[in-house]
Design an enzyme around this catalytic site. Sequence first.
Site, PDB file in Angstrom:
ATOM      1  CG  HIS A  22      -2.016  -1.042   1.096  1.00 55.16           C
ATOM      2  ND1 HIS A  22      -2.827  -1.380   2.131  1.00 55.16           N
ATOM      3  CD2 HIS A  22      -2.398  -1.817   0.039  1.00 55.16           C
ATOM      4  CE1 HIS A  22      -3.672  -2.335   1.744  1.00 55.16           C
ATOM      5  NE2 HIS A  22      -3.430  -2.607   0.481  1.00 55.16           N
ATOM      6  N   GLY A  68     -11.918  12.130  -2.985  1.00 51.31           N
ATOM      7  CA  GLY A  68     -12.926  11.578  -2.089  1.00 51.31           C
ATOM      8  C   GLY A  68     -12.777  10.111  -1.772  1.00 51.31           C
ATOM      9  CG  HIS A  75      -9.216   2.103  -3.824  1.00 52.59           C
ATOM     10  ND1 HIS A  75      -8.966   3.373  -3.357  1.00 52.59           N
ATOM     11  CD2 HIS A  75     -10.564   2.035  -4.019  1.00 52.59           C
ATOM     12  CE1 HIS A  75     -10.087   4.035  -3.255  1.00 52.59           C
ATOM     13  NE2 HIS A  75     -11.081   3.269  -3.657  1.00 52.59           N
ATOM     14  CG  HIS A 190     -13.225   6.374 -21.439  1.00 53.84           C
ATOM     15  ND1 HIS A 190     -14.163   7.337 -21.747  1.00 53.84           N
ATOM     16  CD2 HIS A 190     -12.742   6.701 -20.219  1.00 53.84           C
ATOM     17  CE1 HIS A 190     -14.223   8.224 -20.755  1.00 53.84           C
ATOM     18  NE2 HIS A 190     -13.361   7.849 -19.826  1.00 53.84           N
ATOM     19  CD  GLU A 224     -17.185  24.290 -14.105  1.00 51.98           C
ATOM     20  OE1 GLU A 224     -16.180  24.799 -14.617  1.00 51.98           O
ATOM     21  OE2 GLU A 224     -17.869  24.868 -13.229  1.00 51.98           O
TER      22      GLU A 224
END
Length: 254
Positions: A22, A68, A75, A190, A224
């Site tokens: 980690h 956030g 991860h 994508h 936005e």
Amino acid sequence: LGVHRARRAEGVSRVVCYSPRHDLSLAQLSVAEIVTLFRLWQAEYRALALLPATEHVLVFENKGEAVGVSNPHPHCQIYATTFVFKTIEKELKAAEAHLAKTGRVLFHDVIRAELADGRRVLAENGGALAFVPYFARYAYEAYVAPKRTYPSLAEMPDAELFDLAGALKEVLVRFDNLWQMEFPYVMALHQAPTRGAHPSFHFHIELHPPLRRPNLLKYLAGPEIGGGSFISDTSPEVTAAELAAVSLVHYRER
């Protein structure tokens, strides 16, 4: 690498991939280690695509408190959904319309434009390209893509994974070296919907870093959120030049 699988009641499969170390970010892995990760994603994509209800497989990595994340380490998560995410749907429609009108793959035209201009290119090798797109919304937004068209990472041949991994590593090292810090971002693969053939869709990786400066976020505000259009606070040529000027030796390895 470890994999944890969970099945949600509403039919969304979720796979969480993580590193046993980690303290290491993706930028600090070797190209060969990134290829190992790509192979894992390929295997998971193929397995999830076989599920009868799967329409799309979204692979993404979150890094940093600024985006956030609830985990202190970078991860990855994989979602196999019973619908196609809106962004992919819009990209597919645009790609299909462009192919029908011009006979060309839309992303090939983007690549040609970036190579012809040259100012926004961050990395290039035989099979892959990384650049800050001329239509970037975030200050240090970057795309990493194979030069040949594949609808998903799962379709890429093993030999080309090394070129893609090399280009991705260059971008991630430049991110961290820019301000000598762990650079936060959301990285999304994508990929075309899993059902049907999609010859117009060009698989690519998008990196969306929220920072404009070391302690300054790009906040989504009136234009936005209220208007649905991004206001660019920077020039992609300037930010690409900043990234291109930094060392390719990770600051923690010097």
